[in-house]
Design a protein around this motif. Structure first.
Motif, PDB file in Angstrom:
ATOM      1  N   TYR A  96       0.933 -11.031  10.702  1.00 38.33           N
ATOM      2  CA  TYR A  96       0.193  -9.964  10.038  1.00 38.33           C
ATOM      3  C   TYR A  96      -1.208  -9.894  10.610  1.00 38.33           C
ATOM      4  CZ  TYR A  96       3.806  -9.778   6.424  1.00 38.33           C
ATOM      5  OH  TYR A  96       4.992  -9.636   5.762  1.00 38.33           O
ATOM      6  N   SER A  97      -1.817  -8.735  10.514  1.00 39.13           N
ATOM      7  CA  SER A  97      -3.207  -8.574  10.910  1.00 39.13           C
ATOM      8  C   SER A  97      -3.924  -7.810   9.802  1.00 39.13           C
ATOM      9  CB  SER A  97      -3.303  -7.825  12.243  1.00 39.13           C
ATOM     10  OG  SER A  97      -4.632  -7.805  12.697  1.00 39.13           O
ATOM     11  N   THR A  98      -5.196  -7.627   9.961  1.00 41.19           N
ATOM     12  CA  THR A  98      -5.991  -7.031   8.889  1.00 41.19           C
ATOM     13  C   THR A  98      -6.831  -5.885   9.425  1.00 41.19           C
ATOM     14  OG1 THR A  98      -7.608  -7.529   7.143  1.00 41.19           O
ATOM     15  CG2 THR A  98      -7.935  -8.619   9.243  1.00 41.19           C
ATOM     16  N   MET A  99      -7.214  -4.962   8.567  1.00 42.05           N
ATOM     17  CA  MET A  99      -8.106  -3.880   8.981  1.00 42.05           C
ATOM     18  C   MET A  99      -9.454  -4.453   9.378  1.00 42.05           C
ATOM     19  SD  MET A  99      -6.441  -1.117   8.944  1.00 42.05           S
ATOM     20  CE  MET A  99      -7.899  -0.218   9.458  1.00 42.05           C
ATOM     21  N   GLN A 141      -1.408  -4.068  -0.431  1.00 43.63           N
ATOM     22  CA  GLN A 141      -0.879  -4.859   0.666  1.00 43.63           C
ATOM     23  C   GLN A 141      -1.154  -4.183   2.000  1.00 43.63           C
ATOM     24  OE1 GLN A 141       0.296  -7.904   0.600  1.00 43.63           O
ATOM     25  NE2 GLN A 141       0.475  -7.874   2.821  1.00 43.63           N
ATOM     26  N   TYR A 177      -1.838   3.175   9.598  1.00 43.06           N
ATOM     27  CA  TYR A 177      -2.267   2.105   8.708  1.00 43.06           C
ATOM     28  C   TYR A 177      -3.738   2.239   8.338  1.00 43.06           C
ATOM     29  CZ  TYR A 177       2.098  -0.451   8.826  1.00 43.06           C
ATOM     30  OH  TYR A 177       3.401  -0.825   8.667  1.00 43.06           O
ATOM     31  N   SER A 211      -7.897  -7.572  14.400  1.00 46.18           N
ATOM     32  CA  SER A 211      -9.197  -8.240  14.335  1.00 46.18           C
ATOM     33  C   SER A 211      -9.331  -9.324  15.407  1.00 46.18           C
ATOM     34  CB  SER A 211      -9.373  -8.880  12.956  1.00 46.18           C
ATOM     35  OG  SER A 211      -8.367  -9.820  12.710  1.00 46.18           O
ATOM     36  N   ALA A 246      -4.856   2.459   4.566  1.00 42.13           N
ATOM     37  CA  ALA A 246      -5.845   1.524   4.043  1.00 42.13           C
ATOM     38  C   ALA A 246      -6.979   2.286   3.352  1.00 42.13           C
ATOM     39  CB  ALA A 246      -6.403   0.657   5.166  1.00 42.13           C
ATOM     40  N   PHE A 293      -6.573  -2.099  13.275  1.00 48.10           N
ATOM     41  CA  PHE A 293      -5.950  -3.154  12.474  1.00 48.10           C
ATOM     42  C   PHE A 293      -5.803  -4.447  13.259  1.00 48.10           C
ATOM     43  CE2 PHE A 293      -1.483  -1.131  13.269  1.00 48.10           C
ATOM     44  CZ  PHE A 293      -1.525  -1.522  14.592  1.00 48.10           C
ATOM     45  N   LYS A 325      -4.528  -5.012   3.162  1.00 48.75           N
ATOM     46  CA  LYS A 325      -4.708  -6.367   3.652  1.00 48.75           C
ATOM     47  C   LYS A 325      -4.193  -6.535   5.074  1.00 48.75           C
ATOM     48  CE  LYS A 325      -4.334  -8.479  -0.922  1.00 48.75           C
ATOM     49  NZ  LYS A 325      -3.488  -9.301  -1.807  1.00 48.75           N
ATOM     50  N   GLY A 326      -3.191  -5.816   5.457  1.00 48.71           N
ATOM     51  CA  GLY A 326      -2.690  -6.006   6.800  1.00 48.71           C
ATOM     52  C   GLY A 326      -1.429  -5.219   7.040  1.00 48.71           C
TER      53      GLY A 326
END
Length: 217
Positions: free
Chosen positions: A117-120, A3, A158, A217, A162, A215, A6-7
């Motif tokens: 939420y955001s993502t790498m 998880q 994070y 995008s 990740a 993190f 993912k973000g």
């Protein structure tokens, strides 16, 4: 750990909610540094919404730095009305060390006080000349990285988690390989900036590194 790959959850905690003494209201939003542009756009919409709802005009001031640094500033006396941080530990500490918010802060707003939420993301040079596709490419000898410092930035923490999540997926229970991957990964970092904005400046404006890890995008 998957998880985290993912973000991340951005925690929002209301630090104070004092009644307005006049028709106009002023708020200080203390946030992590990469969120500057997000709030510059969002504040305009919130100001319209607040005036339609209450009849009051509101002036929103912004303070931006690494998430952990901002939490320390509040504990040391920065008069914030709202804190929008990128990791729960920086919000928890406002209760644990300052009793500035209640222990159950996550229950006060919808979605456990996590509005999005955001993502790498990997930002590479134009046309991706080194063909960076995944985490294993980041430990190649010919690749230099730029990322925020995990000691001062939730973004950096994070990013590290990740990378750890990837290594655990790739190597299973082989702790030696996981440790080696993380050592190689950190060894490829050319600059550890104090926050995400500084890291972006280092990569984009100073031209350092082949990949910026962030993190947002």
């Amino acid at each position: 750990m998957k998880q985290l790959f993912k973000g991340f959850a951005l925690g929002a905690a209301l630090l104070s909610a004092q009644p307005a003494l006049a028709a106009d209201r002023e708020l200080l939003n203390t946030s992590y540094d990469i969120a500057r542009e997000l709030f510059a756009a969002y504040n305009v919409e919130f100001q319209k919404h607040w005036q339609e709802k209450t009849g009051e005009t509101v002036n929103i001031r912004q303070s931006h730095a690494g998430s952990s640094r901002q939490a320390q500033a509040i504990i040391q006396g920065l008069k914030a009305d709202v804190a929008t941080f990128n990791q729960v530990t920086d919000i928890d500490i406002l209760h644990e060390r300052g009793r500035l918010i209640p222990e159950n802060w996550a229950e006060r707003l919808p979605n456990n006080s996590s509005p999005y939420y955001s993502t790498m993301a990997f930002l590479v040079r134009k046309d991706n000349p080194k063909n960076i596709q995944n985490w294993d490419d980041l430990v190649r000898d010919d690749v230099a990285l730029v990322m925020p410092n995990p000691k001062t930035s939730g973004n950096g923490r994070y990013t590290y988690l990740a990378a750890l999540g990837y290594a655990q997926d790739a190597f299973g229970d082989d702790e030696a390989k996981i440790d080696q991957f993380l050592a190689d990964f950190l060894g490829r970092v050319r600059v550890f900036d104090s926050g995400g904005r500084g890291a972006t400046t280092t990569f984009v404006e100073r031209g350092i590194g082949d990949v910026l890890l962030t993190f947002e995008s």
